[in-house]
Design an enzyme around this catalytic site. Structure first.
Site, PDB file in Angstrom:
ATOM      1  N   GLU A 187      92.133  52.113  49.080  1.00  0.00           N
ATOM      2  CA  GLU A 187      92.141  50.648  49.035  1.00  0.00           C
ATOM      3  C   GLU A 187      90.730  50.246  48.679  1.00  0.00           C
ATOM      4  OE1 GLU A 187      94.839  49.019  49.529  1.00  0.00           O
ATOM      5  OE2 GLU A 187      96.115  50.235  50.802  1.00  0.00           O
ATOM      6  N   LYS A 236      86.713  57.573  60.859  1.00  0.00           N
ATOM      7  CA  LYS A 236      85.278  57.259  60.861  1.00  0.00           C
ATOM      8  C   LYS A 236      85.074  55.794  60.502  1.00  0.00           C
ATOM      9  CE  LYS A 236      81.916  57.375  57.791  1.00  0.00           C
ATOM     10  NZ  LYS A 236      81.063  56.276  58.261  1.00  0.00           N
ATOM     11  N   CYS A 295      88.003  42.109  50.645  1.00  0.00           N
ATOM     12  CA  CYS A 295      88.306  42.771  49.365  1.00  0.00           C
ATOM     13  C   CYS A 295      89.220  41.918  48.489  1.00  0.00           C
ATOM     14  CB  CYS A 295      88.933  44.125  49.623  1.00  0.00           C
ATOM     15  SG  CYS A 295      90.238  44.032  50.826  1.00  0.00           S
ATOM     16  N   GLU A 319      82.301  42.532  41.835  1.00  0.00           N
ATOM     17  CA  GLU A 319      82.588  42.091  43.194  1.00  0.00           C
ATOM     18  C   GLU A 319      81.275  41.815  43.917  1.00  0.00           C
ATOM     19  OE1 GLU A 319      84.007  45.087  45.976  1.00  0.00           O
ATOM     20  OE2 GLU A 319      85.494  43.645  46.643  1.00  0.00           O
TER      21      GLU A 319
HETATM   22  P1  NDP Z   1      81.619  51.883  51.162  1.00  0.00           P
HETATM   23  O1  NDP Z   1      82.540  52.428  50.165  1.00  0.00           O
HETATM   24  O2  NDP Z   1      80.187  52.055  50.989  1.00  0.00           O
HETATM   25  O3  NDP Z   1      81.954  52.490  52.604  1.00  0.00           O
HETATM   26  C1  NDP Z   1      83.229  52.570  53.129  1.00  0.00           C
HETATM   27  C2  NDP Z   1      83.290  53.705  54.133  1.00  0.00           C
HETATM   28  O4  NDP Z   1      83.079  54.946  53.472  1.00  0.00           O
HETATM   29  C3  NDP Z   1      82.231  53.644  55.227  1.00  0.00           C
HETATM   30  O5  NDP Z   1      82.788  54.143  56.410  1.00  0.00           O
HETATM   31  C4  NDP Z   1      81.163  54.577  54.699  1.00  0.00           C
HETATM   32  O6  NDP Z   1      80.341  55.114  55.706  1.00  0.00           O
HETATM   33  C5  NDP Z   1      82.015  55.657  54.079  1.00  0.00           C
HETATM   34  N1  NDP Z   1      81.343  56.442  53.072  1.00  0.00           N
HETATM   35  C6  NDP Z   1      80.226  56.130  52.344  1.00  0.00           C
HETATM   36  N2  NDP Z   1      79.927  57.139  51.515  1.00  0.00           N
HETATM   37  C7  NDP Z   1      80.871  58.100  51.688  1.00  0.00           C
HETATM   38  C8  NDP Z   1      81.102  59.379  51.113  1.00  0.00           C
HETATM   39  N3  NDP Z   1      80.334  59.853  50.153  1.00  0.00           N
HETATM   40  N4  NDP Z   1      82.163  60.091  51.548  1.00  0.00           N
HETATM   41  C9  NDP Z   1      82.979  59.605  52.499  1.00  0.00           C
HETATM   42  N5  NDP Z   1      82.780  58.425  53.100  1.00  0.00           N
HETATM   43  C10 NDP Z   1      81.757  57.661  52.684  1.00  0.00           C
HETATM   44  O7  NDP Z   1      82.042  50.386  51.312  1.00  0.00           O
HETATM   45  P2  NDP Z   1      81.490  49.337  52.328  1.00  0.00           P
HETATM   46  O8  NDP Z   1      81.572  49.820  53.694  1.00  0.00           O
HETATM   47  O9  NDP Z   1      80.169  48.875  51.844  1.00  0.00           O
HETATM   48  O10 NDP Z   1      82.616  48.186  52.177  1.00  0.00           O
HETATM   49  C11 NDP Z   1      82.613  47.289  51.154  1.00  0.00           C
HETATM   50  C12 NDP Z   1      83.607  47.672  50.096  1.00  0.00           C
HETATM   51  O11 NDP Z   1      84.893  47.967  50.604  1.00  0.00           O
HETATM   52  C13 NDP Z   1      83.830  46.533  49.135  1.00  0.00           C
HETATM   53  O12 NDP Z   1      83.694  46.986  47.815  1.00  0.00           O
HETATM   54  C14 NDP Z   1      85.262  46.087  49.383  1.00  0.00           C
HETATM   55  O13 NDP Z   1      85.890  45.555  48.295  1.00  0.00           O
HETATM   56  C15 NDP Z   1      85.904  47.305  49.868  1.00  0.00           C
HETATM   57  N6  NDP Z   1      87.022  46.977  50.758  1.00  0.00           N
HETATM   58  C16 NDP Z   1      88.290  47.139  50.311  1.00  0.00           C
HETATM   59  C17 NDP Z   1      89.356  46.798  51.096  1.00  0.00           C
HETATM   60  C18 NDP Z   1      90.758  47.007  50.640  1.00  0.00           C
HETATM   61  O14 NDP Z   1      91.661  46.890  51.437  1.00  0.00           O
HETATM   62  N7  NDP Z   1      91.013  47.313  49.407  1.00  0.00           N
HETATM   63  C19 NDP Z   1      89.163  46.244  52.436  1.00  0.00           C
HETATM   64  C20 NDP Z   1      87.809  46.146  52.811  1.00  0.00           C
HETATM   65  C21 NDP Z   1      86.777  46.496  51.987  1.00  0.00           C
HETATM   66  P3  NDP Z   1      78.956  54.407  56.082  1.00  0.00           P
HETATM   67  O15 NDP Z   1      79.278  53.024  56.492  1.00  0.00           O
HETATM   68  O16 NDP Z   1      78.461  55.232  57.197  1.00  0.00           O
HETATM   69  O17 NDP Z   1      78.103  54.434  54.863  1.00  0.00           O
END
Ligand code: NDP
Length: 822
Positions: free
Chosen positions: A267, A193, A301, A398
């Site tokens: 991650e 997803k 990230c 962050e």
């Molecule tokens: P989120 O955690 O909000 O979302 C990540 C994904 O999870 C999206 O696909 C989102 O869907 C989905 N999601 C949201 N809520 C749920 C749930 N309750 N159950 C399952 N899936 C869910 O993060 P962001 O997309 O806003 O990304 C930013 C964050 O990601 C930052 O904090 C960053 O640090 C981290 N990040 C970490 C990386 C790493 O490698 N460690 C790399 C890139 C980012 P939807 O978009 O539809 O809400």
């Protein structure tokens, strides 16, 4: 009108736009409306709701994508399950061919993918074209290689099954590659997803994969909200969840998957340090900071979002940086000559702005260069905030945008302390022309990726992942494979949690029951006072626990009786409590953090100590055999086999103590990428009841061999083998605090360990219910866990009781990237 002379005066670049025509044609072919991609086909759900995707640079509507409902998620998972039957049986060499075809196809559609990625996400085309898409292809090539080699190089492993993968919006294609490539290489099938803000490139990728001939159902893409993500996570037919995103959602997923036997890799977020020493090439370091924090508008990230610069060069460095910021070009993502594009969405723009204002409120000085931004679109100026306190929330939290905070330091020790003053541990860089200093700092900063004189270098051959609240698990490299395989002897754990009656939506027990509650014991049974057979009363042996290399009385002074075979009392042990665990954790920390602490010792030294433990255990062989017979009622022969196996196991880990340090990764960096298998830190270990000595040794030995210190909770039923072990440790040169042993109620003690902020990992080999709670509670600070789900493990069997799985759990991989050459 601009004259040539004007241009010479300003040396301004003109716009160099990339054409969106191919992307628009592709979108039009789909009527700018997409369904779900299941079984290599577009499935358009009846009466579906749709979500609109916009170009953040221009605000234009790009397309609409379906919002998945439960039936869509079910269909995708069913497709992946069916495909798994054949894909997992498809020889690795054949899977490699498919993956090679995908990699080739990505390259054929390179430009289309890059343009779409930039239009959907707002990132500069320069980055999507030169970084994101090349890395996408590179991952499929790299893991095609591992598919080819799996049968020989990972012959003890099997695929995990159906994998649910959830990714964020900052690197949609790259994140997808990091997840899908290793998964399908190892014979798994996936349901992925994408994040809602950036769904389109995953859909184009789905077509690229199908065109390459990948069998239907191996890769399925589901678009939907976080709710759909949760449906994937809680689906009973999913065997593993791989997630990249925020720490907050990571915590939710840890709780939702607790106790289910699903594998999980997370991650999460970061707040990466960029440490600039006085002897660094300051101009190069300024460019490094540009890469570290303004790459992808800082929505990275592992962005270097905390500048930590040596005090005596700080004013000069900040001045140079400000000058450089004044030359950054911010504009339309399809303009080839911009440095920074647009922020992905208005809500993210607002978050970034909120934090900048917060920085000001917290006393920071905010600098934004005098550059022009396009009049429409979600653009934000590169921002630097100086003069903040290290504890300010802007320094700790962050921001995930183009905002750099800066601090200063005087000594290298202070720099390292500041760098580590964070709950995260994902990536960071050090800048110095002194190689000794740079490598020393890189090895002491707690993060999964450290870059020396560079930042944000990535490659499929080097793993990536976090320490602490940045999550666990690795993506990339050989280390990334272990997220997608299971030992061949092990079936998918299906723990029996019927007694907990978990609610399907929350994964919480139907009735609130306090886990780990324990009422201390009352006076022991009358047999305890019986004479020893010589007509004399027995010499009382007050039960002790073992902390910091000393036998100490348990804090509560309570005791537990150990009842052996046929109900006979065979001894007493201390009934430890929370305070004892806290003391043990403190002792374990003290010895790991000491100047020449346990983790800093040579493997050779640790191996000598393990051999010495083995020697001393063997010297008391008969005594240990007798104790096991007394406690368990097993035969002399069986007890003898256990003690012999325990001695052998100590030899095994004495062997591994200096042979699992890591390797050189063959990345694309011109230089050296070193993968170091670092200790995890302080590990709390709750031992199984079966094989009271061997279970204890099998878990303690790999942990300490690899430089961790441990708090051991021995078998609750048969703890005397462990208390007898104190003397073995005392006579084997084990520094005090490396092994701490607290006897008592397993779950009661484990609860304190798992809730303890300073425990880095918990291993638990008790009940299914206890395993559930360990995983659930670990979410508080995202510590690593390894649990047995109450399922049997044959500790006598070398395949199950020792080896790579144990070493893997006892280490975390740090990749240090060191470019070479002038
Ligand atoms: P989120 O955690 O909000 O979302 C990540 C994904 O999870 C999206 O696909 C989102 O869907 C989905 N999601 C949201 N809520 C749920 C749930 N309750 N159950 C399952 N899936 C869910 O993060 P962001 O997309 O806003 O990304 C930013 C964050 O990601 C930052 O904090 C960053 O640090 C981290 N990040 C970490 C990386 C790493 O490698 N460690 C790399 C890139 C980012 P939807 O978009 O539809 O809400």
């Amino acid at each position: 009108m601009t004259t040539l002379l004007d241009l010479f005066k300003t040396m301004e670049y003109g716009p160099a736009p990339e054409s969106p025509s191919a992307v628009n044609a592709w979108l039009e072919e789909h009527g700018r409306k997409f369904g779900q991609f299941i079984n290599n086909e577009w499935v358009t759900p009846k009466a579906a709701k749709y979500y609109s995707s916009f170009n953040p640079s221009t605000g234009e509507l790009l397309a609409e994508t379906a919002q998945a409902e439960k039936k869509d998620v079910d269909a995708a998972i069913a497709a992946a399950r069916t495909a798994f039957e054949t894909w997992s049986e498809t020889p690795g060499v054949v899977r490699a061919r498919y993956m090679y075809a995908i990699a080739r196809n990505i390259q054929k559609h390179h430009r289309l993918l890059a343009v779409l990625e930039s239009m959907d996400n707002g990132k500069p085309i320069r980055e999507s074209r030169d970084v994101d898409v090349p890395l996408l292809a590179r991952h499929f090539y790299y893991y095609a290689g591992w598919a080819q080699l799996m049968e020989t190089e990972l012959r003890d492993y099997q695929p995990v099954g159906v994998i649910g993968q959830i990714i964020p919006w900052n690197f949609p294609l790259m994140m997808l590659a990091w997840k899908i490539a290793p998964a399908i290489a190892m014979g798994n099938t996936v349901v992925l997803k994408p994040a809602s803000y950036t769904r389109l490139s995953a859909l184009l990728f789905a077509e690229v994969v199908a065109e390459a001939g990948l069998p239907p159902g191996v890769v399925n893409i589901i678009t939907g909200s976080g709710k759909a993500g949760e449906m994937i996570v809680t689906h009973p037919d999913v065997d593993k969840i791989a997630f990249t995103g925020s720490t907050e959602i990571g915590r939710t997923l840890r709780r939702l998957t607790a106790g289910t036997g699903k594998k999980l890799s997370l991650e999460l977020g970061g707040k990466g340090p960029v440490v600039v020493f006085e002897d660094a090439d300051l101009d190069a370091a300024v460019e490094g900071v540009v890469d570290a924090i303004w790459f992808n508008q800082g929505q990275v990230c592992c962005a270097g979002s905390r500048l930590i610069v040596q005090e005596n060069v700080a004013p000069r460095f900040i001045q140079k940086l400000k000058t450089r910021m004044g030359h950054l070009r911010v504009g339309d993502s399809l303009d080839k000559s911009i440095d920074m594009g647009a922020i992905v969405d208005k809500s993210q723009w607002d978050t970034v702005d909120y934090w900048v204002k917060m920085g000001e409120k917290e006393g920071g000085k905010v600098f934004q260069p005098d550059i022009t931004l396009p009049t429409k679109g979600l653009f934000y100026k590169p921002t630097l905030i100086t003069d903040l306190d290290p504890a300010a929330s802007t320094v700790q939290e962050e921001i995930f945008g183009p905002v750099l905070v800066s601090l200063t330091f005087r000594t290298p020790e202070e720099a390292i302390a500041l760098a580590n003053n964070t709950r995260y541990g994902l990536g960071g860089s050090v800048w110095s022309d002194n190689i000794n200093l740079a490598l020393d700092a890189a090895s002491k900063i707690k993060a999964g990726a450290m870059w020396v004189n560079c930042h944000n270098a990535f490659d499929a051959a080097g793993g990536f992942g976090g320490y602490r609240e940045s999550g666990f698990g690795r993506e990339g490299g050989r280390e990334g494979l272990f997220e997608y395989v299971r030992p061949k002897w092990m079936d998918r754990p299906q723990p029996d949690l019927t007694t907990l009656r978990l609610d399907a939506a929350t994964n919480l027990p139907a009735e609130k029951k306090a886990w780990g509650e324990h009422i201390p014991s009352r006076p022991a049974r009358p047999e305890a006072g019986r004479a020893n057979g010589h007509g004399l009363p027995p010499v009382d042996r007050t039960p002790k626990i073992y902390i910091g290399g000393k036998q100490v009385r348990p804090d509560g002074a309570y005791t537990l009786s150990v009842v052996g075979a046929k109900g006979k009392l065979v001894g007493q042990v201390g009934d430890g409590n929370r305070k004892d665990i806290r003391n043990a954790v403190e002792a374990a920390h003290a010895v790991i953090e000491a100047k020449q602490g346990w983790a800093m010792r040579h493997g050779y030294n640790r191996s000598q100590i393990l051999y010495f433990i083995a020697e001393n255990l063997d010297a008391r062989n008969a005594e240990f055999v007798k104790r096991i017979v007394e406690m368990t009622g097993r035969t002399q022969k069986s007890a003898q086999a256990e003690v012999d196996a325990a001695v052998e196991r100590l030899f095994t880990y004495a062997a591994w103590a200096d042979k699992y340090g890591g390797n050189i990764q063959e990345t694309t960096l011109r230089g050296i990428t070193v993968a170091v298998n670092e200790p995890v830190g302080v590990i709390g270990i709750a031992c199984p009841d079966e094989y009271p000595l061997l279970g204890f040794v099998s878990l303690m030995a790999p942990a300490i061999a690899r430089g961790n210190t441990v708090v051991m909770i021995p078998s609750q039923r048969f703890p005397l083998s462990a208390t007898d072990f104190y003397q073995v440790l005392d006579t084997s040169d084990v520094p005090g605090g490396v092994v701490n042993i607290v006897t008592g109620d397993r779950d009661h003690l484990t609860k304190t360990l798992v809730q303890h902020e300073d425990v880095d990992a918990v291993w638990y080999f008790g009940s299914a219910e206890g395993s559930y709670w360990v995983e659930y509670e670990s979410a508080a600070n995202m510590k690593r866990t390894w649990v047995g789900y109450g399922l049997p493990r044959d500790w006598m069997d070398r395949e199950q009781g020792e080896g790579h799985e144990f070493l893997h759990e006892a280490t975390q991989v740090k990749n240090i990237w060191v470019p070479t050459g002038e």
